[in-house]
Design a protein around this motif. Structure first.
Motif, PDB file in Angstrom:
ATOM      1  N   ILE A   4      -0.037  -7.570  11.322  1.00  0.00           N
ATOM      2  CA  ILE A   4      -1.355  -6.984  10.966  1.00  0.00           C
ATOM      3  C   ILE A   4      -2.337  -7.374  12.116  1.00  0.00           C
ATOM      4  CG2 ILE A   4      -3.530  -6.925   9.543  1.00  0.00           C
ATOM      5  CD1 ILE A   4      -1.240  -5.452   8.168  1.00  0.00           C
ATOM      6  N   PRO A   5      -2.563  -8.597  12.732  1.00  0.00           N
ATOM      7  CA  PRO A   5      -3.362  -8.845  13.637  1.00  0.00           C
ATOM      8  C   PRO A   5      -3.022  -7.992  14.909  1.00  0.00           C
ATOM      9  CG  PRO A   5      -2.583 -10.987  12.764  1.00  0.00           C
ATOM     10  CD  PRO A   5      -1.953  -9.611  12.003  1.00  0.00           C
ATOM     11  N   VAL A  41     -11.038   7.096   5.823  1.00  0.00           N
ATOM     12  CA  VAL A  41     -10.720   5.954   4.792  1.00  0.00           C
ATOM     13  C   VAL A  41     -11.384   6.025   3.548  1.00  0.00           C
ATOM     14  CG1 VAL A  41     -12.442   4.279   5.537  1.00  0.00           C
ATOM     15  CG2 VAL A  41     -10.274   3.466   4.606  1.00  0.00           C
ATOM     16  N   GLU A  42     -12.656   6.677   3.680  1.00  0.00           N
ATOM     17  CA  GLU A  42     -13.492   7.233   2.498  1.00  0.00           C
ATOM     18  C   GLU A  42     -13.054   7.925   1.557  1.00  0.00           C
ATOM     19  OE1 GLU A  42     -14.925   6.876   5.607  1.00  0.00           O
ATOM     20  OE2 GLU A  42     -15.881   4.928   5.286  1.00  0.00           O
ATOM     21  N   GLN A  43     -12.355   8.946   2.132  1.00  0.00           N
ATOM     22  CA  GLN A  43     -11.397  10.137   1.475  1.00  0.00           C
ATOM     23  C   GLN A  43     -10.195   9.355   0.563  1.00  0.00           C
ATOM     24  OE1 GLN A  43     -11.318  12.743   4.875  1.00  0.00           O
ATOM     25  NE2 GLN A  43     -12.003  14.251   3.402  1.00  0.00           N
ATOM     26  N   VAL A  44      -9.880   8.791   1.542  1.00  0.00           N
ATOM     27  CA  VAL A  44      -8.461   8.075   0.806  1.00  0.00           C
ATOM     28  C   VAL A  44      -8.874   6.989  -0.392  1.00  0.00           C
ATOM     29  CG1 VAL A  44      -6.436   6.328   1.027  1.00  0.00           C
ATOM     30  CG2 VAL A  44      -7.117   8.232   2.801  1.00  0.00           C
ATOM     31  N   GLU A  45     -10.069   6.517  -0.063  1.00  0.00           N
ATOM     32  CA  GLU A  45     -10.682   5.590  -1.265  1.00  0.00           C
ATOM     33  C   GLU A  45     -11.003   6.450  -2.577  1.00  0.00           C
ATOM     34  OE1 GLU A  45     -11.609   2.061  -3.145  1.00  0.00           O
ATOM     35  OE2 GLU A  45     -10.736   2.274  -1.129  1.00  0.00           O
ATOM     36  N   ARG A  46     -11.447   7.604  -2.019  1.00  0.00           N
ATOM     37  CA  ARG A  46     -11.849   8.660  -3.289  1.00  0.00           C
ATOM     38  C   ARG A  46     -10.800   8.867  -4.038  1.00  0.00           C
ATOM     39  NH1 ARG A  46     -13.910  14.096  -2.473  1.00  0.00           N
ATOM     40  NH2 ARG A  46     -13.805  13.760  -0.340  1.00  0.00           N
ATOM     41  N   ALA A  47      -9.847   9.291  -3.255  1.00  0.00           N
ATOM     42  CA  ALA A  47      -8.594   9.531  -3.999  1.00  0.00           C
ATOM     43  C   ALA A  47      -8.051   8.635  -4.911  1.00  0.00           C
ATOM     44  CB  ALA A  47      -7.406  10.109  -3.147  1.00  0.00           C
ATOM     45  N   PHE A  48      -7.949   7.216  -4.491  1.00  0.00           N
ATOM     46  CA  PHE A  48      -7.707   6.056  -5.248  1.00  0.00           C
ATOM     47  C   PHE A  48      -8.438   6.285  -6.331  1.00  0.00           C
ATOM     48  CE2 PHE A  48      -7.444   1.844  -6.035  1.00  0.00           C
ATOM     49  CZ  PHE A  48      -6.123   1.540  -6.474  1.00  0.00           C
ATOM     50  N   ASN A  49      -9.757   6.246  -6.160  1.00  0.00           N
ATOM     51  CA  ASN A  49     -10.651   5.800  -7.319  1.00  0.00           C
ATOM     52  C   ASN A  49     -10.335   6.971  -8.467  1.00  0.00           C
ATOM     53  OD1 ASN A  49     -12.034   3.887  -6.337  1.00  0.00           O
ATOM     54  ND2 ASN A  49     -13.624   5.182  -5.582  1.00  0.00           N
ATOM     55  N   GLN A  50      -9.712   8.290  -8.180  1.00  0.00           N
ATOM     56  CA  GLN A  50      -9.222   8.964  -8.987  1.00  0.00           C
ATOM     57  C   GLN A  50      -8.066   8.544  -9.966  1.00  0.00           C
ATOM     58  OE1 GLN A  50     -11.628  11.453  -9.769  1.00  0.00           O
ATOM     59  NE2 GLN A  50     -10.210  13.199  -9.648  1.00  0.00           N
ATOM     60  N   VAL A  77      -0.344   2.078  -1.464  1.00  0.00           N
ATOM     61  CA  VAL A  77       0.274   1.342   0.147  1.00  0.00           C
ATOM     62  C   VAL A  77      -0.703   1.919   1.000  1.00  0.00           C
ATOM     63  CG1 VAL A  77       2.006   1.435   1.713  1.00  0.00           C
ATOM     64  CG2 VAL A  77       2.236   0.955  -0.795  1.00  0.00           C
ATOM     65  N   LEU A  78      -0.954   3.366   0.985  1.00  0.00           N
ATOM     66  CA  LEU A  78      -1.821   4.082   2.301  1.00  0.00           C
ATOM     67  C   LEU A  78      -3.154   3.397   2.323  1.00  0.00           C
ATOM     68  CD1 LEU A  78      -2.379   6.277   4.360  1.00  0.00           C
ATOM     69  CD2 LEU A  78      -3.045   7.477   2.575  1.00  0.00           C
ATOM     70  N   ARG A  79      -3.730   3.260   0.967  1.00  0.00           N
ATOM     71  CA  ARG A  79      -5.007   2.579   0.958  1.00  0.00           C
ATOM     72  C   ARG A  79      -5.148   1.173   1.331  1.00  0.00           C
ATOM     73  NH1 ARG A  79      -7.703  -0.736  -3.194  1.00  0.00           N
ATOM     74  NH2 ARG A  79      -9.692  -0.480  -3.321  1.00  0.00           N
ATOM     75  N   GLU A  80      -4.113   0.413   0.936  1.00  0.00           N
ATOM     76  CA  GLU A  80      -4.008  -1.133   1.581  1.00  0.00           C
ATOM     77  C   GLU A  80      -3.798  -1.284   2.978  1.00  0.00           C
ATOM     78  OE1 GLU A  80      -4.681  -3.617  -0.399  1.00  0.00           O
ATOM     79  OE2 GLU A  80      -5.343  -2.381  -1.596  1.00  0.00           O
ATOM     80  N   MET A  82      -4.720   1.265   5.147  1.00  0.00           N
ATOM     81  CA  MET A  82      -5.874   1.399   5.932  1.00  0.00           C
ATOM     82  C   MET A  82      -7.013   0.446   6.222  1.00  0.00           C
ATOM     83  SD  MET A  82      -6.294   5.543   5.232  1.00  0.00           S
ATOM     84  CE  MET A  82      -7.345   5.926   6.567  1.00  0.00           C
ATOM     85  N   HIS A  83      -7.012  -0.293   4.779  1.00  0.00           N
ATOM     86  CA  HIS A  83      -8.087  -1.377   4.844  1.00  0.00           C
ATOM     87  C   HIS A  83      -7.675  -2.523   5.484  1.00  0.00           C
ATOM     88  CE1 HIS A  83     -10.981   0.018   1.874  1.00  0.00           C
ATOM     89  NE2 HIS A  83     -10.220   0.717   1.325  1.00  0.00           N
ATOM     90  N   HIS A  84      -6.405  -3.008   5.522  1.00  0.00           N
ATOM     91  CA  HIS A  84      -5.995  -4.421   6.166  1.00  0.00           C
ATOM     92  C   HIS A  84      -5.717  -3.939   7.653  1.00  0.00           C
ATOM     93  CE1 HIS A  84      -5.522  -6.672   2.632  1.00  0.00           C
ATOM     94  NE2 HIS A  84      -4.858  -5.765   1.985  1.00  0.00           N
ATOM     95  N   LEU A  85      -5.386  -2.793   8.032  1.00  0.00           N
ATOM     96  CA  LEU A  85      -5.318  -2.738   9.420  1.00  0.00           C
ATOM     97  C   LEU A  85      -6.439  -2.213  10.227  1.00  0.00           C
ATOM     98  CD1 LEU A  85      -2.154  -0.471   9.489  1.00  0.00           C
ATOM     99  CD2 LEU A  85      -2.171  -2.837  10.323  1.00  0.00           C
ATOM    100  N   GLY A  86      -7.612  -1.663   9.225  1.00  0.00           N
ATOM    101  CA  GLY A  86      -9.024  -1.378   9.783  1.00  0.00           C
ATOM    102  C   GLY A  86      -8.936  -0.041  10.287  1.00  0.00           C
ATOM    103  N   SER A  87      -7.779   0.764   9.973  1.00  0.00           N
ATOM    104  CA  SER A  87      -7.619   2.076  10.278  1.00  0.00           C
ATOM    105  C   SER A  87      -8.551   3.181   9.663  1.00  0.00           C
ATOM    106  CB  SER A  87      -6.096   2.490   9.987  1.00  0.00           C
ATOM    107  OG  SER A  87      -5.955   4.218  10.308  1.00  0.00           O
ATOM    108  N   GLY A  88      -9.433   3.878  10.503  1.00  0.00           N
ATOM    109  CA  GLY A  88     -10.452   4.809  10.146  1.00  0.00           C
ATOM    110  C   GLY A  88      -9.877   6.145   9.640  1.00  0.00           C
ATOM    111  N   GLN A  89      -8.867   6.522   9.869  1.00  0.00           N
ATOM    112  CA  GLN A  89      -8.177   7.873  10.050  1.00  0.00           C
ATOM    113  C   GLN A  89      -6.747   8.064   9.430  1.00  0.00           C
ATOM    114  OE1 GLN A  89      -8.664  10.282  13.436  1.00  0.00           O
ATOM    115  NE2 GLN A  89     -10.297  11.313  12.344  1.00  0.00           N
TER     116      GLN A  89
END
Length: 98
Positions: A4-5, A41-50, A77-80, A82-89
């Protein structure tokens, strides 16, 4: 996790995915079907919230949740990542035909 680092050191990290299991993601977000989608990442988060709403009792069909086996696990897995890697897209590519 040990990588990750090193991965976070790339400031413009973007994830690319052409796995068929995540193909319903764009539809869940109400996006038109295209050979390539750029999701943030916000769109992926929205899907996860569904998914979270379904877990709380909303019928999966009402949420538009894919019945494809593995979709929810892949989205988690994708959501995690994106969050842990700091990937925005995420670049979601059409799955190759087999």
């Amino acid at each position: 996790m040990p990588q990750i680092p090193a991965l976070r050191a790339h400031p413009h990290l973007r994830l690319d995915c052409s796995d068929a299991v995540l193909q319903p993601l764009a539809g869940l977000l109400g996006l038109p079907e295209q050979p390539e989608q750029l999701l943030d990442v916000e769109q992926v988060e929205r899907a996860f919230n569904q998914v979270a709403r379904v877990a709380a009792g909303l019928p999966a069909r009402a949420a538009g949740l894919s019945e494809r086996p593995g979709f929810v696990a892949a989205l988690l897995v994708l959501r995690e990542l994106m969050h842990h890697l700091g990937s925005g897209q995420l670049r979601l590519l059409q799955a190759p035909h087999r």
